[in-house]
Each structure stands twice: as C-alpha cells, then as structure tokens.
Design a protein around this motif. Structure first.
Motif, PDB file in Angstrom:
ATOM      1  N   PRO A  49      27.021  -4.519  26.455  1.00  0.00           N
ATOM      2  CA  PRO A  49      28.442  -4.140  26.422  1.00  0.00           C
ATOM      3  C   PRO A  49      28.844  -3.175  27.539  1.00  0.00           C
ATOM      4  N   SER A  50      27.907  -2.355  28.018  1.00  0.00           N
ATOM      5  CA  SER A  50      28.244  -1.395  29.078  1.00  0.00           C
ATOM      6  C   SER A  50      28.550  -2.082  30.408  1.00  0.00           C
ATOM      7  N   LEU A  51      28.203  -3.378  30.519  1.00  0.00           N
ATOM      8  CA  LEU A  51      28.480  -4.127  31.746  1.00  0.00           C
ATOM      9  C   LEU A  51      29.737  -4.995  31.635  1.00  0.00           C
ATOM     10  N   HIS A  52      30.483  -4.823  30.547  1.00  0.00           N
ATOM     11  CA  HIS A  52      31.713  -5.595  30.379  1.00  0.00           C
ATOM     12  C   HIS A  52      32.857  -4.899  31.119  1.00  0.00           C
ATOM     13  N   GLU A  53      32.679  -4.766  32.417  1.00  0.00           N
ATOM     14  CA  GLU A  53      33.657  -4.150  33.313  1.00  0.00           C
ATOM     15  C   GLU A  53      34.092  -5.189  34.340  1.00  0.00           C
ATOM     16  N   PRO A  54      35.248  -4.969  34.987  1.00  0.00           N
ATOM     17  CA  PRO A  54      35.757  -5.970  35.943  1.00  0.00           C
ATOM     18  C   PRO A  54      34.742  -6.433  36.982  1.00  0.00           C
ATOM     19  N   MET A  55      34.009  -5.497  37.591  1.00  0.00           N
ATOM     20  CA  MET A  55      33.069  -5.865  38.644  1.00  0.00           C
ATOM     21  C   MET A  55      32.012  -6.837  38.126  1.00  0.00           C
ATOM     22  N   TYR A  56      31.492  -6.582  36.932  1.00  0.00           N
ATOM     23  CA  TYR A  56      30.437  -7.428  36.379  1.00  0.00           C
ATOM     24  C   TYR A  56      30.996  -8.724  35.796  1.00  0.00           C
ATOM     25  N   ILE A  57      32.240  -8.684  35.341  1.00  0.00           N
ATOM     26  CA  ILE A  57      32.873  -9.926  34.863  1.00  0.00           C
ATOM     27  C   ILE A  57      33.068 -10.884  36.030  1.00  0.00           C
ATOM     28  N   PHE A  58      33.524 -10.346  37.178  1.00  0.00           N
ATOM     29  CA  PHE A  58      33.658 -11.177  38.375  1.00  0.00           C
ATOM     30  C   PHE A  58      32.290 -11.693  38.832  1.00  0.00           C
ATOM     31  N   LEU A  59      31.266 -10.834  38.709  1.00  0.00           N
ATOM     32  CA  LEU A  59      29.916 -11.242  39.085  1.00  0.00           C
ATOM     33  C   LEU A  59      29.424 -12.366  38.176  1.00  0.00           C
ATOM     34  N   SER A  60      29.761 -12.302  36.889  1.00  0.00           N
ATOM     35  CA  SER A  60      29.357 -13.375  35.970  1.00  0.00           C
ATOM     36  C   SER A  60      30.082 -14.675  36.315  1.00  0.00           C
ATOM     37  N   MET A  61      31.354 -14.575  36.753  1.00  0.00           N
ATOM     38  CA  MET A  61      32.082 -15.771  37.214  1.00  0.00           C
ATOM     39  C   MET A  61      31.379 -16.393  38.421  1.00  0.00           C
ATOM     40  N   LEU A  62      30.947 -15.541  39.339  1.00  0.00           N
ATOM     41  CA  LEU A  62      30.244 -16.025  40.527  1.00  0.00           C
ATOM     42  C   LEU A  62      28.922 -16.685  40.137  1.00  0.00           C
ATOM     43  N   ALA A  63      28.203 -16.079  39.179  1.00  0.00           N
ATOM     44  CA  ALA A  63      26.920 -16.635  38.730  1.00  0.00           C
ATOM     45  C   ALA A  63      27.111 -17.997  38.075  1.00  0.00           C
ATOM     46  N   ILE A  64      28.171 -18.148  37.260  1.00  0.00           N
ATOM     47  CA  ILE A  64      28.452 -19.444  36.621  1.00  0.00           C
ATOM     48  C   ILE A  64      28.738 -20.503  37.679  1.00  0.00           C
ATOM     49  N   THR A  65      29.554 -20.139  38.679  1.00  0.00           N
ATOM     50  CA  THR A  65      29.903 -21.086  39.739  1.00  0.00           C
ATOM     51  C   THR A  65      28.670 -21.473  40.543  1.00  0.00           C
ATOM     52  N   ASP A  66      27.847 -20.498  40.910  1.00  0.00           N
ATOM     53  CA  ASP A  66      26.632 -20.790  41.670  1.00  0.00           C
ATOM     54  C   ASP A  66      25.665 -21.657  40.871  1.00  0.00           C
ATOM     55  N   LEU A  67      25.584 -21.381  39.582  1.00  0.00           N
ATOM     56  CA  LEU A  67      24.713 -22.168  38.704  1.00  0.00           C
ATOM     57  C   LEU A  67      25.180 -23.629  38.665  1.00  0.00           C
ATOM     58  N   ALA A  68      26.485 -23.818  38.494  1.00  0.00           N
ATOM     59  CA  ALA A  68      27.038 -25.176  38.451  1.00  0.00           C
ATOM     60  C   ALA A  68      26.880 -25.882  39.788  1.00  0.00           C
ATOM     61  N   LEU A  69      27.042 -25.142  40.893  1.00  0.00           N
ATOM     62  CA  LEU A  69      26.906 -25.734  42.223  1.00  0.00           C
ATOM     63  C   LEU A  69      25.471 -26.189  42.470  1.00  0.00           C
ATOM     64  N   SER A  70      24.501 -25.404  42.026  1.00  0.00           N
ATOM     65  CA  SER A  70      23.092 -25.795  42.159  1.00  0.00           C
ATOM     66  C   SER A  70      22.798 -27.057  41.355  1.00  0.00           C
ATOM     67  N   ILE A  71      23.326 -27.122  40.134  1.00  0.00           N
ATOM     68  CA  ILE A  71      23.100 -28.285  39.278  1.00  0.00           C
ATOM     69  C   ILE A  71      23.770 -29.529  39.855  1.00  0.00           C
ATOM     70  N   ALA A  72      24.917 -29.351  40.512  1.00  0.00           N
ATOM     71  CA  ALA A  72      25.649 -30.496  41.078  1.00  0.00           C
ATOM     72  C   ALA A  72      24.908 -31.139  42.249  1.00  0.00           C
ATOM     73  N   THR A  73      24.181 -30.346  43.029  1.00  0.00           N
ATOM     74  CA  THR A  73      23.496 -30.883  44.209  1.00  0.00           C
ATOM     75  C   THR A  73      22.030 -31.223  43.954  1.00  0.00           C
ATOM     76  N   MET A  74      21.449 -30.661  42.895  1.00  0.00           N
ATOM     77  CA  MET A  74      20.004 -30.781  42.670  1.00  0.00           C
ATOM     78  C   MET A  74      19.509 -32.215  42.450  1.00  0.00           C
ATOM     79  N   PRO A  75      20.163 -33.053  41.624  1.00  0.00           N
ATOM     80  CA  PRO A  75      19.601 -34.388  41.346  1.00  0.00           C
ATOM     81  C   PRO A  75      19.414 -35.244  42.593  1.00  0.00           C
ATOM     82  N   THR A  76      20.425 -35.325  43.451  1.00  0.00           N
ATOM     83  CA  THR A  76      20.311 -36.184  44.638  1.00  0.00           C
ATOM     84  C   THR A  76      19.401 -35.562  45.691  1.00  0.00           C
TER      85      THR A  76
END
Length: 305
Positions: free
Chosen positions: A50-77
């Motif tokens: 809960p101590s990381l539920h601040e704007p900076m870390y919320i934006f970082l979690s958004m970036l992590a989700i996007t990077d995770l999805a981008l890796s999964i999108a390119t990995m199979p081919t």
C-alpha cells in the motif's frame, strides 16, 4: 496472367545468420524471461504494498503492464523463427499482431508522457502535487490514453484487409509492422501511408515534444535549486529521460528509414526493429527497479524472505 495473391507472409530472422539462429534464440529467450519476470515482479510489489500506491508507482505499473503485453505480443513469432524456423504467418494473424504491437507502442508513449508530467509536477510545483495527481484523475488519464492508443490503431487492420498482396510476401522482421506489410500490397496504399504518417506525427511527435519540454522546465527548476542534495535528488529523475530516448530513438528511426531511407541497409532496419520492441521492456524493468530506492528495497525484501 493473374497476379499471385499471397495467403501468408514470410517473417525474417537475421539474414545470413541462419547457422547461429539457435544461439541467437538463447539470447532472446533470456531477454524475454528477464523482461517478463522483471515487469511481473514490479507489478506484484506495487499491487501488494500500500505504501507504493502513489502516482509515480501507479504510472510505473502502467508501464510494466504495457511492456509485459508488448513482450508477449512479439514473443511467439520471434522465438518461432529462431527456435523452429517457423516463418509463415497468416494475413489475419499478422494484422492482429501489428494491431497489438502498434497500439501498445502508442500506449507506452502515453505512459512515458504521463511519467514525465508526474516528474514535472513533483519538481516544478511540489506544493500542488497531491491535489493535481489524485487517484481518480490518474485512472481517468490512464483510461483516456489507453483508449487513444487502441482507437487510433483500430482502423489499420481493416484498411490492410481491403488490399490484395501480390508482391514478394517476405517481411523484414520477425513480427508484423504496418509500414512493412503495406510494401507488399499491389493496391493503392496512399490512404494507409497518409494515415500512418498522421499517427506518427500526432502521437509520437507530440508526445516526445511534450516530454522534451517538460524536461526543459525540470532542468530550469533544478538549476535554481541551491541545495546540493536536493539538486542531485532532482537530477535523479533524468534516468527516466534515458528510457524515453531508448524508446523513441529506434521508433522514430525505423519510421524515417521506411519512408525516406530507400537506399538504407536492410540490416539497419532489422536491428532497429529489435531495439525498438525487445530492448525497452527489458531495460525499463531493470532501470526503474534499481533507480527507485523504495521499490528496490521492497523487491529485495520479497526475495530475502
């Protein structure tokens, strides 16, 4: 004679290096593992602390989700080519992949802009930081920019589906990109060309411009800070600027080569393609974990336990 309409595209690994594709696949597997595990750990730590539920870390979690999805999108081919020499991809699968790759790239661009805005407010207007970046406002901004990325790319698969593909069906990369696919069409691609250029200017161009301006303002504020410790702490935010450069430089470079670099080496296109989509998800998870002391401490504690 009727043109030979293509039912599949052929993806490309690294031409001339087929003998070492297996060894290259080891490197790519390692990159994917580090990227997926790293971003997953960041998401888990931020969600459970809960101590990381601040704007900076919320934006970082958004970036992590996007990077995770981008890796999964390119990995199979990507791994399919280097591990099994599986080069064929159907038109529908190709269009679906390029939709996810481009929409996620635009979403990542938006998240980097939001992170720059977060640092701008924190350094240039710290007294109003809590009132400006409230949790409801963060959710709205994330939703708006996410919808922007998806809605702007949504027409591309349908525009591509109208075409007949009767030229060489060999693509330049091990995943599908819009600017690569339209080269194989035997139809009039002017609408796609103009729309693609419009997207590059309005999304990538404007986002990178606003990020640059925000860091100019941050730099001006930092230079006015008299305390050496505060100045160093403020300058620490420029690690984010390095991640921004790593994302935008190959992205813009690849776009410029496709539109204006007719005589450029195909190897340059291929290398920029790998840097553009494979390196940022890997580096972001490492850089932000190390540079953010609070996050780094909690990651260490999670593994020490």
């Amino acid at each position: 004679n009727l043109p030979n309409f293509s039912a599949v595209f052929l993806l490309t690994g690294i031409p001339g290096q087929e003998d070492v594709h297996l060894w290259i696949s080891v490197t790519f597997c390692l990159m994917y593992v580090i990227s997926i595990v790293g971003n997953s750990v960041i998401l888990f730590i931020i969600k459970t602390d809960p101590s990381l539920h601040e704007p900076m870390y919320i934006f970082l979690s958004m970036l992590a989700i996007t990077d995770l999805a981008l890796s999964i999108a390119t990995m199979p081919t990507t791994l399919g080519i280097f591990l099994f020499n599986s080069r064929e991809i159907s038109l529908d699968a190709c269009f679906a992949q390029l939709f996810f790759i481009h929409s996620l790239s635009f979403i990542e661009s938006s998240v980097l802009l939001l992170m720059a805005f977060d640092r701008f407010v924190a350094i240039c207007n710290p007294l109003r930081y809590a009132s400006i970046l409230t949790l409801p406002r963060l959710r709205k901004m994330g939703l708006v920019f996410g919808l922007r990325g998806v809605s702007l790319i949504f027409p591309l698969p349908f525009l591509l589906k109208r075409f007949q593909y009767c030229r060489a069906n060999v693509l330049s990369h091990c995943y599908c990109l819009h600017q690569d696919v339209i080269k194989t069409a035997c139809s009039d691609i002017i609408v796609n060309y103009i729309y693609g250029f419009f997207l590059t200017v309005t999304v990538v161009g404007l986002d990178s411009l606003f990020i640059f301006l925000s860091y100019v303002m941050i730099l001006k504020t930092v230079l006015k800070v008299t305390s050496h410790a505060e100045c160093l702490r403020a300058l620490n935010t420029f690690s984010h600027f390095c991640a921004v450069l790593l994302f935008y430089t190959p992205m813009i470079g690849l776009s410029v080569i496709y539109r204006f670099g007719k005589g450029s080496s195909p190897l340059h296109q291929i290398l920029l393609g790998y840097i553009y989509l494979l390196v940022p998800p890997l580096i972001n998870s490492i850089v932000y974990s190390v540079k953010s002391k609070h996050l780094c401490v909690r990651i260490i504690r999670a593994f020490v336990k």
